[in-house]
Scaffold this motif. Structure first.
Motif, mmCIF file in Angstrom:
data_model
loop_
_atom_site.group_PDB
_atom_site.id
_atom_site.type_symbol
_atom_site.label_atom_id
_atom_site.label_comp_id
_atom_site.label_asym_id
_atom_site.label_seq_id
_atom_site.Cartn_x
_atom_site.Cartn_y
_atom_site.Cartn_z
ATOM 1 N N THR A 89 37.481 25.125 38.638
ATOM 2 C CA THR A 89 38.686 26.183 38.904
ATOM 3 C C THR A 89 38.367 26.947 39.907
ATOM 4 O O THR A 89 39.384 27.264 40.436
ATOM 5 N N MET A 90 37.633 27.025 40.844
ATOM 6 C CA MET A 90 37.705 27.841 42.444
ATOM 7 C C MET A 90 38.251 27.116 43.151
ATOM 8 O O MET A 90 39.331 27.854 43.835
ATOM 9 N N LYS A 91 38.616 25.910 43.007
ATOM 10 C CA LYS A 91 39.351 25.499 44.173
ATOM 11 C C LYS A 91 40.593 25.635 43.285
ATOM 12 O O LYS A 91 41.614 26.304 44.686
ATOM 13 N N GLY A 92 41.594 25.724 42.225
ATOM 14 C CA GLY A 92 42.971 25.979 42.054
ATOM 15 C C GLY A 92 42.571 27.591 41.991
ATOM 16 O O GLY A 92 43.514 28.224 42.755
ATOM 17 N N LEU A 93 41.679 28.510 42.448
ATOM 18 C CA LEU A 93 41.764 30.369 42.687
ATOM 19 C C LEU A 93 42.453 30.356 43.706
ATOM 20 O O LEU A 93 42.782 31.002 44.709
ATOM 21 N N LYS A 94 41.387 29.446 44.613
ATOM 22 C CA LYS A 94 41.356 29.712 46.057
ATOM 23 C C LYS A 94 43.031 29.378 46.698
ATOM 24 O O LYS A 94 43.368 29.624 47.706
ATOM 25 N N SER A 95 43.051 28.406 45.717
ATOM 26 C CA SER A 95 44.524 27.521 45.966
ATOM 27 C C SER A 95 46.158 28.303 46.064
ATOM 28 O O SER A 95 46.637 28.511 46.414
ATOM 29 N N ALA A 96 45.452 28.966 45.172
ATOM 30 C CA ALA A 96 46.122 29.886 44.617
ATOM 31 C C ALA A 96 46.570 31.445 45.104
ATOM 32 O O ALA A 96 46.404 32.582 44.228
ATOM 33 N N ALA A 97 45.039 31.985 45.954
ATOM 34 C CA ALA A 97 45.355 33.334 45.975
ATOM 35 C C ALA A 97 46.587 34.044 46.596
ATOM 36 O O ALA A 97 46.682 35.206 46.930
ATOM 37 N N GLY A 98 46.757 33.491 47.831
ATOM 38 C CA GLY A 98 48.329 33.553 48.572
ATOM 39 C C GLY A 98 49.003 34.172 47.296
ATOM 40 O O GLY A 98 49.397 35.914 47.687
ATOM 41 N N PHE A 99 49.750 33.437 46.499
ATOM 42 C CA PHE A 99 50.056 34.212 45.011
ATOM 43 C C PHE A 99 49.969 35.547 44.594
ATOM 44 O O PHE A 99 50.632 36.092 44.628
ATOM 45 N N ILE A 100 48.565 34.955 44.399
ATOM 46 C CA ILE A 100 47.568 36.194 43.400
ATOM 47 C C ILE A 100 47.822 38.005 44.158
ATOM 48 O O ILE A 100 48.121 38.891 43.792
ATOM 49 N N LYS A 101 47.442 37.224 45.483
ATOM 50 C CA LYS A 101 47.861 38.427 46.541
ATOM 51 C C LYS A 101 49.204 39.110 45.985
ATOM 52 O O LYS A 101 49.582 40.533 46.592
ATOM 53 N N GLY A 102 50.386 38.164 46.608
ATOM 54 C CA GLY A 102 51.358 38.760 46.774
ATOM 55 C C GLY A 102 52.120 39.059 45.374
ATOM 56 O O GLY A 102 52.672 40.850 45.126
ATOM 57 N N GLU A 103 51.152 38.678 44.002
ATOM 58 C CA GLU A 103 51.587 39.726 42.844
ATOM 59 C C GLU A 103 50.913 40.567 43.302
ATOM 60 O O GLU A 103 51.616 42.313 42.657
ATOM 61 N N VAL A 104 49.509 40.935 42.930
ATOM 62 C CA VAL A 104 48.602 42.009 43.258
ATOM 63 C C VAL A 104 49.738 43.181 44.535
ATOM 64 O O VAL A 104 49.823 44.171 43.964
ATOM 65 N N GLY A 105 50.606 42.664 45.704
ATOM 66 C CA GLY A 105 51.113 43.286 46.844
ATOM 67 C C GLY A 105 52.574 44.126 45.779
ATOM 68 O O GLY A 105 52.542 45.101 45.541
ATOM 69 N N HIS A 106 52.444 43.832 44.564
ATOM 70 C CA HIS A 106 54.348 43.820 43.605
ATOM 71 C C HIS A 106 53.748 45.573 43.072
ATOM 72 O O HIS A 106 53.763 46.234 42.207
ATOM 73 N N ARG A 107 52.160 44.798 42.369
ATOM 74 C CA ARG A 107 51.758 45.795 41.249
ATOM 75 C C ARG A 107 50.955 47.272 42.053
ATOM 76 O O ARG A 107 51.121 47.901 40.874
ATOM 77 N N ILE A 108 50.064 46.790 42.977
ATOM 78 C CA ILE A 108 50.044 48.008 43.220
ATOM 79 C C ILE A 108 50.530 48.995 45.136
ATOM 80 O O ILE A 108 50.797 47.740 45.616
#
Length: 117
Positions: A63-82
């Motif tokens: 799970t931690m590997k998956g989250l770390k690899s998706a950190a850029g995607f999640i950051k982008g989504e956060v950028g759209h929302r906040i």
């Protein structure tokens, strides 16, 4: 920068990251995750995202590997929302405080049983 503003931004990021992981992240490595806290740096450039993962050590590691690899995607989504000048880089950390608390409670329970004998 105001401590309360940083705290509010951290809470907002926590809510959005939780929603993104639950609804938008489709990585099979990511299991049952709870975002427990977010600590944002004073310059709002970095954020530590503390997560609790349900499962064994292998599940947590994947799970931690998956989250770390998706950190850029999640950051982008956060950028759209906040709305912020800069979206902070997200650094995922495993939060084991719930497991430690459970371990302490089990020790206390055993001690209580021994006293009652």
């Amino acid at each position: 920068m105001s401590f309360k503003r940083i705290e509010r931004i951290g809470d907002q990021i926590r809510v959005e990251v939780s929603d993104i992981i639950a609804r938008r992240l489709h990585d099979p490595r990511v299991g049952f995750v709870t975002v427990t806290a977010v600590e944002v740096s004073e310059d709002l450039r970095h954020a530590k995202v503390f997560v609790s993962v349900f499962g064994d050590d292998r599940t947590k590691e994947e799970t931690m590997k998956g989250l770390k690899s998706a950190a850029g995607f999640i950051k982008g989504e956060v950028g759209h929302r906040i709305t912020l000048k800069f979206t902070p880089d997200l650094h995922f950390r495993l939060d084991e405080s719930l497991e430690k608390a459970e371990h302490v409670l089990s020790i206390l329970s055993e001690l209580e049983k021994e006293e009652n004998k």
